[in-house]
Design a protein around this motif. Structure first.
Motif, PDB file in Angstrom:
ATOM      1  N   ASP A  21      41.670  37.415  43.338  1.00 48.14           N
ATOM      2  CA  ASP A  21      43.007  37.385  43.943  1.00 48.14           C
ATOM      3  C   ASP A  21      43.708  36.071  43.638  1.00 48.14           C
ATOM      4  N   ARG A  66      53.803  43.725  33.940  1.00 45.21           N
ATOM      5  CA  ARG A  66      53.008  44.328  35.032  1.00 45.21           C
ATOM      6  C   ARG A  66      53.826  44.424  36.323  1.00 45.21           C
ATOM      7  N   ALA A  94      44.902  44.390  48.530  1.00 46.60           N
ATOM      8  CA  ALA A  94      46.258  43.815  48.441  1.00 46.60           C
ATOM      9  C   ALA A  94      46.248  42.338  48.106  1.00 46.60           C
ATOM     10  N   LEU A 120      39.010  42.811  51.470  1.00 49.13           N
ATOM     11  CA  LEU A 120      37.751  42.353  52.059  1.00 49.13           C
ATOM     12  C   LEU A 120      38.049  41.304  53.133  1.00 49.13           C
ATOM     13  N   VAL A 164      38.873  45.878  55.191  1.00 48.52           N
ATOM     14  CA  VAL A 164      38.221  47.146  54.843  1.00 48.52           C
ATOM     15  C   VAL A 164      37.474  46.926  53.535  1.00 48.52           C
TER      16      VAL A 164
HETATM   17  C1  LIG Z   1      42.628  41.039  41.160  1.00 45.32           C
HETATM   18  S1  LIG Z   1      42.848  40.956  42.899  1.00 45.32           S
HETATM   19  C2  LIG Z   1      44.384  41.849  43.041  1.00 45.32           C
HETATM   20  C3  LIG Z   1      45.170  41.460  44.240  1.00 45.32           C
HETATM   21  C4  LIG Z   1      46.536  42.149  44.330  1.00 45.32           C
HETATM   22  N1  LIG Z   1      46.373  43.589  44.414  1.00 45.32           N
HETATM   23  C5  LIG Z   1      47.370  41.787  43.124  1.00 45.32           C
HETATM   24  O1  LIG Z   1      47.450  42.585  42.190  1.00 45.32           O
HETATM   25  O2  LIG Z   1      47.943  40.690  43.125  1.00 45.32           O
HETATM   26  C6  LIG Z   1      41.651  42.132  43.506  1.00 45.32           C
HETATM   27  C7  LIG Z   1      41.640  42.248  45.013  1.00 45.32           C
HETATM   28  O3  LIG Z   1      40.856  43.394  45.362  1.00 45.32           O
HETATM   29  C8  LIG Z   1      40.033  43.052  46.452  1.00 45.32           C
HETATM   30  N2  LIG Z   1      38.844  43.911  46.461  1.00 45.32           N
HETATM   31  C9  LIG Z   1      37.900  44.030  45.499  1.00 45.32           C
HETATM   32  N3  LIG Z   1      36.937  44.869  45.882  1.00 45.32           N
HETATM   33  C10 LIG Z   1      37.268  45.314  47.118  1.00 45.32           C
HETATM   34  C11 LIG Z   1      36.659  46.195  48.057  1.00 45.32           C
HETATM   35  N4  LIG Z   1      35.487  46.764  47.791  1.00 45.32           N
HETATM   36  N5  LIG Z   1      37.287  46.414  49.222  1.00 45.32           N
HETATM   37  C12 LIG Z   1      38.469  45.820  49.498  1.00 45.32           C
HETATM   38  N6  LIG Z   1      39.099  44.974  48.662  1.00 45.32           N
HETATM   39  C13 LIG Z   1      38.505  44.716  47.488  1.00 45.32           C
HETATM   40  C14 LIG Z   1      39.675  41.601  46.191  1.00 45.32           C
HETATM   41  O4  LIG Z   1      39.184  40.961  47.353  1.00 45.32           O
HETATM   42  C15 LIG Z   1      40.999  41.043  45.695  1.00 45.32           C
HETATM   43  O5  LIG Z   1      41.828  40.590  46.734  1.00 45.32           O
END
Ligand SMILES: C[S@@+](CC[C@H](N)C(=O)[O-])C[C@H]1O[C@@H](n2cnc3c(N)ncnc32)[C@H](O)[C@@H]1O
Length: 341
Positions: A21, A66, A94, A120, A164
């Motif tokens: 993130d 993007r 998010a 998370l 979650v």
């Molecule tokens: C690359 S970041 C993307 C954040 C945001 N969606 C963006 O595009 O700017 C990936 C996000 O997915 C969350 N994530 C990954 N695996 C997850 C899971 N099993 N449950 C909830 N969130 C998850 C990570 O903690 C992180 O915040």
């Protein structure tokens, strides 16, 4: 975009995934600071945002394609049927995303009935704290805001942030938001998964999408992620990520654009299924006016390299709407994306 070289690999794999993130947020701040994107809220959600290091032009260009494409698809969902028709958005994984605040202060704010963000727990804790600390973010939520779950969650009348783990069964983790009335199954609902499903295996990511398609009378799904990593470029990307302890258990599940579109049919989005690479979107959906605006921001020498990178990222989306005449059945990326102002 391409993951930066590792500084120090986090110990456990969840910590490494959560840290992605920060990469996304830093790339976004860079694109904002250089004028590619406009966002008055992002820096309130990122610690020490003013010390963010600018990214190279190639990354800024990628972030622009993007963000502009995803924002436009979300806006198109909100305008479908008119702004009087209320919609809901669920943003999974998010992270530090500022989209709720941008929508809530923009021309489509009245179309939004509810906005749920999940991630998370460590990341939702940090986001809840950032929201509470920021006058600008809090003002958009209004007075009726409470921290929940020891600070890992936050609730306001229209916006809810909750911890979650998406690898767990959505019937246990997401359904409670429907059961207690925060989400209304009769309201057209878009689930947005921006660079997150690739961090879990196919069974888990399919379960999340299937839950949304089964739960809402009209459902949209929007996925952005890397794909097709079985070539030289893909191998380097995997190695860079592995060096940081980041694994991509989902990346081989849907390796082609065809597979990416088909995932929506397979998970119940039976009305519409589409998938476009960022390379195609850049080539065919950015207006000449926006191209001219971007061209004068920074010099971009590595056009071929940019195209190679963009060819490995997909925006895929699908709809379930039982009425084929429904305005949501024609939800699509417009031929020309709007100029960023
Ligand atoms: C690359 S970041 C993307 C954040 C945001 N969606 C963006 O595009 O700017 C990936 C996000 O997915 C969350 N994530 C990954 N695996 C997850 C899971 N099993 N449950 C909830 N969130 C998850 C990570 O903690 C992180 O915040």
């Amino acid at each position: 975009m391409l993951p930066p070289a590792p500084a120090r690999a986090p110990r456990d794999t969840d910590a490494a995934v959560r840290s992605t993130d920060s990469d996304a947020a830093q790339a976004r701040l860079s694109a904002i600071s250089k004028g590619y994107l406009f966002d008055q809220f992002a820096h309130h959600l990122v610690p020490r945002a003013r010390f963010a290091t600018p990214r190279p032009p190639l990354i800024n260009h990628g972030t622009h394609v993007r963000a502009t494409a995803l924002d436009t698809l979300v806006d198109e969902w909100l305008v479908a049927g008119g702004v009087d028709v209320k919609k809901q958005i669920i943003s999974v994984g998010a992270g530090s995303d500022s989209r709720f605040w941008r929508i809530s202060t923009g021309p489509l704010k009245d179309a939004l009935h509810a906005y749920l963000e999940v991630d998370l727990p460590e990341n939702t804790l940090a986001k809840a704290m950032a929201i509470r600390k920021s006058k600008e973010l809090s003002a958009v939520l209004g007075d009726n805001v409470t921290l929940t779950l020891g600070g890992q969650g936050l609730e306001s009348p229209r916006y809810v942030l909750a911890p979650v783990d998406l690898r767990e069964d959505p019937a246990q983790t997401l359904q409670p938001f429907v059961a207690r009335g925060m989400l209304d199954p009769s309201i057209p609902t878009l689930i947005v998964a921006e660079c997150v499903l690739v961090y879990m295996d196919r069974a888990a990511s399919d379960r999340v999408l299937r839950w949304a398609a089964n739960t809402f009378d009209v459902a949209g799904g929007l996925v952005y992620e890397m794909f097709g990593l079985n070539d030289g470029f893909g191998r380097v990307m995997r190695e860079n990520l592995l060096a940081r302890n980041v694994q991509l258990p989902g990346v081989d599940a849907y390796p082609t654009l065809h597979d990416q579109a088909a995932r929506f049919r397979q998970t119940g989005f039976v009305t519409v299924q589409r998938a476009l690479s960022l390379r195609t979107i850049r080539a065919t959906h950015i207006s000449s006016e926006e191209r001219a605006r971007i061209a004068q921001l920074e010099m971009l020498d590595e056009v071929e390299e940019l195209e190679l990178v963009l060819a490995h990222y997909v925006i895929a989306f699908g709809v379930k709407a039982s009425d084929p005449e429904s305005p949501f059945a024609s939800w699509n990326l417009p031929a020309a994306l709007p100029v960023v102002r």
